[in-house]
Design a protein around this motif. Structure first.
Motif, mmCIF file in Angstrom:
data_model
loop_
_atom_site.group_PDB
_atom_site.id
_atom_site.type_symbol
_atom_site.label_atom_id
_atom_site.label_comp_id
_atom_site.label_asym_id
_atom_site.label_seq_id
_atom_site.Cartn_x
_atom_site.Cartn_y
_atom_site.Cartn_z
ATOM 1 N N ALA A 67 24.577 -2.604 -1.535
ATOM 2 C CA ALA A 67 23.156 -2.803 -1.252
ATOM 3 C C ALA A 67 22.265 -2.142 -2.298
ATOM 4 C CB ALA A 67 22.816 -2.269 0.134
ATOM 5 N N GLU A 68 22.737 -1.065 -2.937
ATOM 6 C CA GLU A 68 21.949 -0.383 -3.965
ATOM 7 C C GLU A 68 21.818 -1.226 -5.227
ATOM 8 O OE1 GLU A 68 23.140 3.733 -4.685
ATOM 9 O OE2 GLU A 68 24.106 3.696 -2.731
ATOM 10 N N LEU A 69 22.690 -2.197 -5.414
ATOM 11 C CA LEU A 69 22.674 -3.023 -6.619
ATOM 12 C C LEU A 69 21.770 -4.243 -6.488
ATOM 13 C CD1 LEU A 69 26.497 -2.962 -7.415
ATOM 14 C CD2 LEU A 69 24.704 -1.514 -8.381
ATOM 15 N N LEU A 70 21.286 -4.514 -5.275
ATOM 16 C CA LEU A 70 20.453 -5.697 -5.046
ATOM 17 C C LEU A 70 18.992 -5.422 -5.381
ATOM 18 C CD1 LEU A 70 21.897 -6.942 -1.650
ATOM 19 C CD2 LEU A 70 22.117 -8.051 -3.880
ATOM 20 N N GLU A 71 18.367 -6.378 -6.054
ATOM 21 C CA GLU A 71 16.930 -6.323 -6.301
ATOM 22 C C GLU A 71 16.212 -6.730 -5.012
ATOM 23 O OE1 GLU A 71 15.478 -5.459 -9.231
ATOM 24 O OE2 GLU A 71 17.450 -5.092 -10.116
ATOM 25 N N ASP A 138 42.593 -15.768 -6.433
ATOM 26 C CA ASP A 138 42.679 -15.559 -4.991
ATOM 27 C C ASP A 138 41.909 -14.325 -4.542
ATOM 28 O OD1 ASP A 138 44.314 -17.819 -4.710
ATOM 29 O OD2 ASP A 138 46.048 -16.646 -5.308
ATOM 30 N N ARG A 139 40.849 -13.948 -5.252
ATOM 31 C CA ARG A 139 39.990 -12.835 -4.867
ATOM 32 C C ARG A 139 38.568 -13.343 -4.748
ATOM 33 N NH1 ARG A 139 40.974 -7.735 -8.293
ATOM 34 N NH2 ARG A 139 39.633 -6.910 -6.681
ATOM 35 N N ASP A 140 37.726 -12.493 -4.242
ATOM 36 C CA ASP A 140 36.323 -12.854 -4.080
ATOM 37 C C ASP A 140 35.488 -12.305 -5.224
ATOM 38 O OD1 ASP A 140 36.950 -13.981 -1.648
ATOM 39 O OD2 ASP A 140 36.235 -12.283 -0.464
ATOM 40 N N ILE A 141 34.387 -12.987 -5.489
ATOM 41 C CA ILE A 141 33.337 -12.423 -6.328
ATOM 42 C C ILE A 141 32.108 -12.329 -5.440
ATOM 43 C CG2 ILE A 141 34.200 -13.230 -8.541
ATOM 44 C CD1 ILE A 141 32.073 -15.460 -8.403
ATOM 45 N N THR A 142 31.284 -11.334 -5.698
ATOM 46 C CA THR A 142 30.051 -11.173 -4.942
ATOM 47 C C THR A 142 28.893 -11.366 -5.896
ATOM 48 O OG1 THR A 142 31.153 -9.653 -3.437
ATOM 49 C CG2 THR A 142 28.752 -9.648 -3.420
ATOM 50 N N LEU A 143 27.947 -12.209 -5.484
ATOM 51 C CA LEU A 143 26.834 -12.618 -6.325
ATOM 52 C C LEU A 143 25.511 -12.137 -5.749
ATOM 53 C CD1 LEU A 143 27.948 -16.356 -6.701
ATOM 54 C CD2 LEU A 143 28.568 -14.421 -8.160
ATOM 55 N N ALA A 144 24.502 -11.953 -6.602
ATOM 56 C CA ALA A 144 23.139 -11.642 -6.169
ATOM 57 C C ALA A 144 22.331 -12.933 -6.237
ATOM 58 C CB ALA A 144 22.517 -10.582 -7.066
ATOM 59 N N VAL A 145 21.848 -13.385 -5.084
ATOM 60 C CA VAL A 145 21.119 -14.651 -4.999
ATOM 61 C C VAL A 145 19.915 -14.508 -4.075
ATOM 62 C CG1 VAL A 145 23.166 -16.078 -5.466
ATOM 63 C CG2 VAL A 145 22.581 -15.485 -3.107
ATOM 64 N N SER A 146 19.018 -15.479 -4.150
ATOM 65 C CA SER A 146 17.893 -15.526 -3.215
ATOM 66 C C SER A 146 18.406 -16.030 -1.863
ATOM 67 C CB SER A 146 16.813 -16.477 -3.747
ATOM 68 O OG SER A 146 17.265 -17.826 -3.643
ATOM 69 N N PRO A 147 17.626 -15.879 -0.800
ATOM 70 C CA PRO A 147 18.063 -16.427 0.496
ATOM 71 C C PRO A 147 18.311 -17.938 0.449
ATOM 72 C CG PRO A 147 16.316 -14.829 0.841
ATOM 73 C CD PRO A 147 16.422 -15.041 -0.659
ATOM 74 N N ILE A 148 17.475 -18.679 -0.289
ATOM 75 C CA ILE A 148 17.681 -20.136 -0.400
ATOM 76 C C ILE A 148 18.969 -20.434 -1.157
ATOM 77 C CG2 ILE A 148 16.782 -22.260 -1.459
ATOM 78 C CD1 ILE A 148 13.964 -21.230 -0.710
ATOM 79 N N GLU A 149 19.248 -19.676 -2.224
ATOM 80 C CA GLU A 149 20.496 -19.872 -2.968
ATOM 81 C C GLU A 149 21.706 -19.524 -2.098
ATOM 82 O OE1 GLU A 149 18.944 -19.023 -7.531
ATOM 83 O OE2 GLU A 149 19.475 -17.324 -6.240
ATOM 84 N N ALA A 150 21.577 -18.507 -1.243
ATOM 85 C CA ALA A 150 22.669 -18.158 -0.326
ATOM 86 C C ALA A 150 22.946 -19.315 0.626
ATOM 87 C CB ALA A 150 22.333 -16.885 0.454
ATOM 88 N N ALA A 151 21.891 -19.932 1.144
ATOM 89 C CA ALA A 151 22.057 -21.094 2.027
ATOM 90 C C ALA A 151 22.647 -22.281 1.263
ATOM 91 C CB ALA A 151 20.720 -21.467 2.661
ATOM 92 N N THR A 152 22.229 -22.460 0.010
ATOM 93 C CA THR A 152 22.768 -23.540 -0.825
ATOM 94 C C THR A 152 24.265 -23.360 -1.023
ATOM 95 O OG1 THR A 152 20.645 -23.786 -1.963
ATOM 96 C CG2 THR A 152 22.588 -24.649 -3.096
ATOM 97 N N ILE A 153 24.696 -22.144 -1.331
ATOM 98 C CA ILE A 153 26.126 -21.860 -1.517
ATOM 99 C C ILE A 153 26.887 -22.092 -0.217
ATOM 100 C CG2 ILE A 153 27.800 -20.001 -1.946
ATOM 101 C CD1 ILE A 153 25.730 -18.891 -4.000
#
Length: 186
Positions: A67-71, A138-153
């Protein structure tokens, strides 16, 4: 202010604020507002005098929370990486990627750009303090996105497969819309 070596710490005596045209600035470069978060951070790679510093060049305190890495306004969302989209160990936290969606429509498979220039916050459980790229198959990546981009994904995951394309460090160009299907491959 001067050449910095691996294991040097960022201190006010060896780092200075410089104006650099955005065209030449890596998108994840540290800016003045970041100083309090990165002061005293240790370098995991050398940096030449006058060069911008990016978070991927630093070791972070292991107690850093995602959470500290999120704008402000961004959300973190994770995607599984498998098979051809794994980038075979070449993906680092702080890299930027484009996402492509492959889905079925009227019996044929189609690929379109989904989102572009998305920052990678973490690869697996490795945040910005990892010293080298890790295999992400076979691992996850975590991305920083807007709420709309999160819904798009989220919607795209329900529709088909998402592939990751790594961007060059200085590439901030938009991706034009296109559609690729079997007819385009002939």
């Amino acid at each position: 202010s001067r050449d910095l070596a691996v294991d040097d710490r960022l201190e006010s005596g060896n780092v200075s604020l410089r104006e650099i045209p955005l065209t030449y600035l890596p998108t994840a470069s540290l800016v003045e507002a970041d100083w309090s978060s990165y002061a005293d951070a240790e370098l995991r790679e050398s940096v030449a005098a006058g060069s911008p510093i990016t978070p991927s060049q630093l070791r972070r305190d292991e107690s850093v929370r995602l959470a500290e890495l999120l704008e402000t306004g961004d959300r973190a969302i994770s995607l599984p990486l498998m098979g051809a989209s794994s980038l075979s160990g070449f993906l680092y936290p702080a890299d930027r990627i484009d996402l492509m969606l492959t889905y079925r429509d009227e019996g044929s498979r189609r690929t379109v750009p989904l989102l572009n220039d998305i920052p990678v916050l973490a690869v697996g459980s490795d945040l910005l303090e990892t010293t080298q790229a890790t295999a992400v198959s076979d691992r996850d990546i975590t991305l920083a996105v807007s709420p709309i981009e999160a819904a798009t994904i989220t919607q795209a995951q329900a529709m088909g497969e998402i592939a990751v394309a790594l961007r060059g460090e200085l590439d901030n160009l938009p991706v034009d819309d296109f559609l690729i299907d079997a007819h385009h491959l002939q």
